[in-house]
Write an enzyme that holds these catalytic residues in place. Structure first.
Site, mmCIF file in Angstrom:
data_model
loop_
_atom_site.group_PDB
_atom_site.id
_atom_site.type_symbol
_atom_site.label_atom_id
_atom_site.label_comp_id
_atom_site.label_asym_id
_atom_site.label_seq_id
_atom_site.Cartn_x
_atom_site.Cartn_y
_atom_site.Cartn_z
ATOM 1 N N GLU A 47 6.588 0.421 4.147
ATOM 2 C CA GLU A 47 5.273 0.782 4.528
ATOM 3 C C GLU A 47 4.555 -0.321 5.347
ATOM 4 O O GLU A 47 4.637 -1.625 4.777
ATOM 5 C CB GLU A 47 4.533 1.220 3.138
ATOM 6 C CG GLU A 47 2.896 1.408 3.429
ATOM 7 C CD GLU A 47 3.005 2.780 4.501
ATOM 8 O OE1 GLU A 47 3.472 3.686 4.248
ATOM 9 O OE2 GLU A 47 2.300 2.464 5.558
ATOM 10 N N CYS A 63 0.898 -9.574 0.587
ATOM 11 C CA CYS A 63 1.972 -9.312 1.043
ATOM 12 C C CYS A 63 2.599 -10.639 1.891
ATOM 13 O O CYS A 63 3.666 -11.092 1.558
ATOM 14 C CB CYS A 63 1.728 -8.352 2.312
ATOM 15 S SG CYS A 63 1.705 -6.814 1.455
#
Ligand SMILES: NC(=O)c1ccc[n+]([C@@H]2O[C@H](COP(=O)([O-])OP(=O)(O)OC[C@H]3O[C@@H](n4cnc5c(N)ncnc54)[C@H](O)[C@@H]3O)[C@@H](O)[C@H]2O)c1
Length: 432
Positions: free
Chosen positions: A151, A263
């Site tokens: 994603e 992230c």
């Protein structure tokens, strides 16, 4: 199609809601009971623009369901997306895959007809091979296919990113799964998304390589900003001058604080761990990590200089504490390094964030949350613009700050230095 999202966090909730909005039947599962109870009542656990309306709409339509029952939800679904967390291990480098493997073990008993098991979580190369092994211990191979579908959405822009992605990456050698997934994503492909089918390992690596590259771009421009500060050049000119070159591109080329978030910090470390495992050296990424880790102390030195070395009892206001605008996510935000360090030196911190007070600072002495910008900046000696929220782009500082000798350190370069000069405000920015 009947989909199950395992893990209802930023990725699982956003993609689950968007898939349901595209007409699929989606069950979002989480083992956090409170989160699921709240979602059923329309209480959204995260701040993401536009998400609440879409949740309520699709929940009412009954295309979107929430559950804590993992096995029942998997049984009822044909495509299973694993969206659980992959944080950094205690060693500070490798990705911790416990949540992923726990899910793989748990779902085995619920596979009695063909299912596609997808990792949407960011996982190191070969994780798909491991999931395949775990499931095939208990389930015949013909009943499942393990696919990687990383994603790429960004928090704060998640809905738009999901519906209009640049690309959809499907990592599988299984034609049947590829065909089904191309069909699932066809509404996005018809809106312009490129669909690419790669090997599973390649898809896993594409995600890490992309995040590492973006982190490198940010770090590159941050280091150039340090040089600009020494040579009377404005980094904004450099960003524009470089970014207009289509081979380079202007996005992620704005100087500012250290990159943070859930992230980049963890993924840059995890990819170097993978490289080590396979006896290669990603030296560029390693130096990016190091440079980024040094960035907060470098900016603190600047704060120190701006305040002429006198931090004790200085009232410092942070505008924004999240790692970027339009999210409430505090994970690895540079404010978590800067605020405690300033308190240690005797500063008194006041902060405002549009997403409210943060648990991270509740226990810290001399850190106060103010619920409006005017209240937060009122008594400041120094105002630090830490996060680029639109709310901070047109503040009347002169009117709102009582201390007439206040200074501004704009870590996002959102104000014009010339305008600040005209207003006779002591203004400092990045790379200028
Ligand atoms: N946040 C982002 O912007 C983003 C973007 C792209 C990819 N990713 C990746 O996606 C993955 C998920 O990230 P996130 O930010 O959504 O994480 P998150 O922490 O917000 O959500 C993970 C959820 O999984 C749930 N969970 C964990 N184990 C479970 C289990 N056994 N059964 C049911 N639920 C379980 C947790 O309770 C939590 O709600 C990570 O690998 C991340 O790197 C994140």
């Amino acid at each position: 199609m009947k989909l199950c999202m395992i893990g209802t966090g930023y990725v699982g909730l956003v993609s689950g809601v968007c898939f349901s909005d595209l007409g699929n039947d989606v069950i979002c599962v989480d083992h956090d009971q409170k989160k699921i109870e709240n979602l059923k009542k329309g209480i959204i656990p995260i701040y993401e623009p536009g998400l609440d309306e879409l949740v309520v709409k699709n929940y009412k339509n009954k295309r979107l369901k929430f559950s804590t029952n993992l096995n029942e939800s998997v049984e009822k679904s044909d495509i299973i997306f694993i969206c659980v967390g992959t944080p950094t291990k205690k060693n500070g480098i490798n990705a911790d895959l416990n949540q992923i493997y726990n899910v793989a073990k748990k779902i085995r008993s619920s596979i009695s007809k063909f299912k596609i098991i997808i990792t949407k979580s960011t996982v190191p190369v070969t994780t798909g091979d491991e999931i395949q092994k775990i499931i095939s211990n208990k389930v015949p191979k013909k009943l499942f296919s393990v696919v990687s579908n990383p994603e790429f959405l960004r928090e704060g822009e998640a809905l738009r990113d999901f519906i209009y992605p640049d690309r959809v990456v499907i990592g599988t050698n299984d034609n049947r799964s590829n065909k089904i997934l191309k069909n699932l994503y066809s509404p996005l492909i018809s809106k312009g998304a490129k669909y690419i089918n790669t090997s599973r390992r390649a898809a896993e690596l594409i995600k890490y390589a992309s995040n590492a590259f973006l982190a490198t771009k940010i770090t590159f421009i941050n280091e150039l900003a340090n040089l600009c500060e020494k040579i009377d050049v404005n980094i904004e000119d450099i960003s524009i001058g470089m970014g207009l070159d289509k081979r380079i591109g202007g996005r992620f080329l704005r100087a500012g604080p250290a990159y943070g978030g859930s992230c980049f910090p963890k993924d840059t470390k995890a990819i170097t761990a993978t490289a080590k495992e396979f006896k290669t050296n990603l030296s560029v990424i390693k130096s990016v990590i190091k440079s980024n880790e040094n960035r907060s102390s470098l900016l603190l030195k600047r704060v120190f200089n701006i305040l002429k070395g006198k931090i004790k009892n200085k009232k410092i206001c942070f505008l924004g504490v999240t790692f970027k605008a339009n999210t409430d996510d505090m994970r690895d935000s540079s404010s978590l390094a800067m605020i405690p360090s300033l308190i240690k030196k005797g500063a008194k911190i006041n902060y405002f964030d549009p997403t409210g007070e943060k648990n991270d600072f509740k226990k810290l002495k001399n850190v106060i949350f103010s619920n409006s910008i005017p209240k937060a900046i009122k008594d400041s000696d120094l105002i630090i613009i830490h996060t680029e929220w639109n709310d901070f782009k047109s503040i009347d500082f002169k009117k709102n700050v009582q201390n007439k000798k206040f200074k501004i350190f704009d870590m996002r370069n959102i104000y014009s230095p010339n305008k600040m000069k005209e207003l006779k405000i002591k203004y400092f920015s990045i790379g200028n």
